[in-house]
Write an enzyme that holds these catalytic residues in place. Structure first.
Site, PDB file in Angstrom:
ATOM      1  N   ARG A  52       0.842  -1.208   0.000  1.00  0.00           N
ATOM      2  CA  ARG A  52       0.000   0.000   0.000  1.00  0.00           C
ATOM      3  C   ARG A  52       0.873   1.253   0.000  1.00  0.00           C
ATOM      4  O   ARG A  52       0.562   2.237  -0.680  1.00  0.00           O
ATOM      5  CB  ARG A  52      -0.949  -0.034   1.207  1.00  0.00           C
ATOM      6  CG  ARG A  52      -2.006   1.049   1.158  1.00  0.00           C
ATOM      7  CD  ARG A  52      -3.081   0.856   2.206  1.00  0.00           C
ATOM      8  NE  ARG A  52      -2.589   1.025   3.561  1.00  0.00           N
ATOM      9  CZ  ARG A  52      -3.326   0.868   4.655  1.00  0.00           C
ATOM     10  NH1 ARG A  52      -4.603   0.517   4.541  1.00  0.00           N
ATOM     11  NH2 ARG A  52      -2.826   1.046   5.852  1.00  0.00           N
ATOM     12  N   ARG A 105       9.538  18.918  -8.936  1.00  0.00           N
ATOM     13  CA  ARG A 105      10.861  18.725  -9.544  1.00  0.00           C
ATOM     14  C   ARG A 105      11.949  19.428  -8.739  1.00  0.00           C
ATOM     15  O   ARG A 105      13.128  19.141  -8.876  1.00  0.00           O
ATOM     16  CB  ARG A 105      10.872  19.268 -10.981  1.00  0.00           C
ATOM     17  CG  ARG A 105      10.013  18.461 -11.932  1.00  0.00           C
ATOM     18  CD  ARG A 105       9.916  19.129 -13.275  1.00  0.00           C
ATOM     19  NE  ARG A 105       9.416  20.514 -13.123  1.00  0.00           N
ATOM     20  CZ  ARG A 105       9.236  21.356 -14.136  1.00  0.00           C
ATOM     21  NH1 ARG A 105       9.514  20.981 -15.369  1.00  0.00           N
ATOM     22  NH2 ARG A 105       8.778  22.575 -13.914  1.00  0.00           N
ATOM     23  N   LYS A 151      -2.929   6.709   0.788  1.00  0.00           N
ATOM     24  CA  LYS A 151      -2.772   7.050   2.206  1.00  0.00           C
ATOM     25  C   LYS A 151      -1.774   8.205   2.273  1.00  0.00           C
ATOM     26  O   LYS A 151      -0.572   8.022   2.473  1.00  0.00           O
ATOM     27  CB  LYS A 151      -2.291   5.822   2.998  1.00  0.00           C
ATOM     28  CG  LYS A 151      -2.487   6.009   4.497  1.00  0.00           C
ATOM     29  CD  LYS A 151      -2.481   4.682   5.209  1.00  0.00           C
ATOM     30  CE  LYS A 151      -2.406   4.841   6.705  1.00  0.00           C
ATOM     31  NZ  LYS A 151      -3.485   5.603   7.315  1.00  0.00           N
ATOM     32  N   GLU A 184     -16.435   5.652   5.666  1.00  0.00           N
ATOM     33  CA  GLU A 184     -15.559   5.037   6.681  1.00  0.00           C
ATOM     34  C   GLU A 184     -15.525   5.980   7.874  1.00  0.00           C
ATOM     35  O   GLU A 184     -16.316   6.911   7.955  1.00  0.00           O
ATOM     36  CB  GLU A 184     -14.161   4.823   6.099  1.00  0.00           C
ATOM     37  CG  GLU A 184     -13.496   6.116   5.621  1.00  0.00           C
ATOM     38  CD  GLU A 184     -12.103   5.913   5.051  1.00  0.00           C
ATOM     39  OE1 GLU A 184     -11.474   4.893   5.350  1.00  0.00           O
ATOM     40  OE2 GLU A 184     -11.653   6.813   4.309  1.00  0.00           O
TER      41      GLU A 184
HETATM   42  N1  PMP Z   1      -9.510   4.543   7.054  1.00  0.00           N
HETATM   43  C1  PMP Z   1      -8.655   5.552   7.304  1.00  0.00           C
HETATM   44  C2  PMP Z   1      -9.000   6.908   6.826  1.00  0.00           C
HETATM   45  C3  PMP Z   1      -7.465   5.314   8.015  1.00  0.00           C
HETATM   46  O1  PMP Z   1      -6.623   6.311   8.272  1.00  0.00           O
HETATM   47  C4  PMP Z   1      -7.200   4.013   8.492  1.00  0.00           C
HETATM   48  C5  PMP Z   1      -5.966   3.752   9.331  1.00  0.00           C
HETATM   49  N2  PMP Z   1      -4.839   3.579   8.561  1.00  0.00           N
HETATM   50  C6  PMP Z   1      -8.110   2.991   8.195  1.00  0.00           C
HETATM   51  C7  PMP Z   1      -9.254   3.290   7.473  1.00  0.00           C
HETATM   52  C8  PMP Z   1      -7.859   1.576   8.644  1.00  0.00           C
HETATM   53  O2  PMP Z   1      -6.822   1.029   7.870  1.00  0.00           O
HETATM   54  P1  PMP Z   1      -5.853  -0.090   8.448  1.00  0.00           P
HETATM   55  O3  PMP Z   1      -6.689  -1.230   8.850  1.00  0.00           O
HETATM   56  O4  PMP Z   1      -4.945  -0.409   7.311  1.00  0.00           O
HETATM   57  O5  PMP Z   1      -5.135   0.526   9.608  1.00  0.00           O
END
Ligand code: PMP
Length: 285
Positions: A52, A105, A151, A184
């Protein structure tokens, strides 16, 4: 002496782990990161986290100057330098030092750092009593603007949603996408239990595809549960039998109240607790 930090290939004391004010990670949030855990000396799902990280870096055209194997080794070296076998690891890659313009750059070398700290577990009472969450007015960013699957070091909308939660006395907050569907939480993915099946928003609802989410989906399937990745609304959430969140720090955490409505009977659900136990079994080896 504080923590020993990996910074651009060297191990330095945290008092000397400093980043330039011209680093674009700081000036523009131009960078990517991972939050990872290690259990009993083993980095949990290390290959998926590395994948990732490299995919996020690729999406924003940062070339990480280490091979994935070297990166993994640097994480283990950082744990060893701090004598840690259970750890929370933060790996960050920024665009690096440039000038005051946006132009990447002008940043010839990415900045890399890895922090390995002893984990601050959520208080056990959250697992026993469950969390109360609210739905934030702040929406998750739409994937046609910037993909939440990257991320990135840009967490401002998640932070705004988190602040809404804190003001309401909640440590986590549900974020909707711009269509009004459940996406989420600010740092966790969300699952519902409905009639014995799991439901969770699909990647195209605008979510970070959590590593814990993937592990929980697999565990549920091994338990013979049906897992549906489907669009969900706030109504689906408040009428679910159980709600839980997944994330690297939280693992699997029950939710017992959403926007003032009790979920199920207002206590952590049976399937949620079973999945939490299975998850802990997996990480206890
Ligand atoms: N959503 C967001 C926005 C996050 O920051 C995270 C934490 N990394 C997650 C979901 C959960 O992801 P993970 O299980 O990979 O920690």
């Amino acid at each position: 002496m504080g923590l020993t930090i990996y910074l651009n290939g060297e191990m330095v004391d945290q008092s000397n782990a400093k980043i330039s004010v011209f680093d674009h990670g700081l000036l523009y949030g131009d960078g990517v990161f991972e939050g990872i855990r290690a259990y009993h000396g083993k980095i949990f799902q290390e290959d998926l986290h590395i994948k990732r990280l490299y995919q996020s870096a690729k999406a924003i055209l940062i070339d990480i100057p280490l091979t994935p194997e070297q990166f993994k080794q640097a994480m283990y070296d950082t744990m060893a330098a701090n004598n840690l076998s259970d750890a929370y690891i933060r790996a960050v890659v920024t665009r690096g030092v440039g000038d005051l313009g946006l132009d990447p750059r002008k940043c010839p070398k990415p900045t890399l750092f890895i922090i390995a700290a002893s984990i601050q577990l959520y208080p056990e009472e959250f697992y026993q009593n469950g969390l109360e969450v609210i739905t934030a007015a702040t929406r998750q960013k739409p994937s046609d603007v910037i993909s939440p699957r990257i991320k990135s070091c840009n967490y401002l909308n998640n932070i705004l949603a988190k602040i809404e939660g804190i003001q309401a006395g909640c440590i986590e907050t549900i974020m909707l996408n711009t269509k009004g569907e459940v996406a989420e939480c600010t740092g966790d993915n969300i699952f519902l239990v409905v009639d014995g099946a799991l439901k969770t928003p699909p990647p195209d609802a605008g979510i970070l595809e959590g590593i814990t989410r993937g592990v929980v989906i697999e565990l549920a399937q091994q338990m013979g549960l049906e897992v549906q990745q489907v669009a969900l609304t706030r109504f689906d959430v408040i009428s679910a039998d159980e709600v839980f969140l997944t994330g690297t720090a939280a693992e699997v955490i029950p939710v017992v109240k959403v926007d003032g409505r009790s979920i199920g009977d207002g206590t952590p659900g049976a399937l949620t607790l079973k999945l939490l136990a299975k998850f802990r079994e997996l990480t206890s080896k």
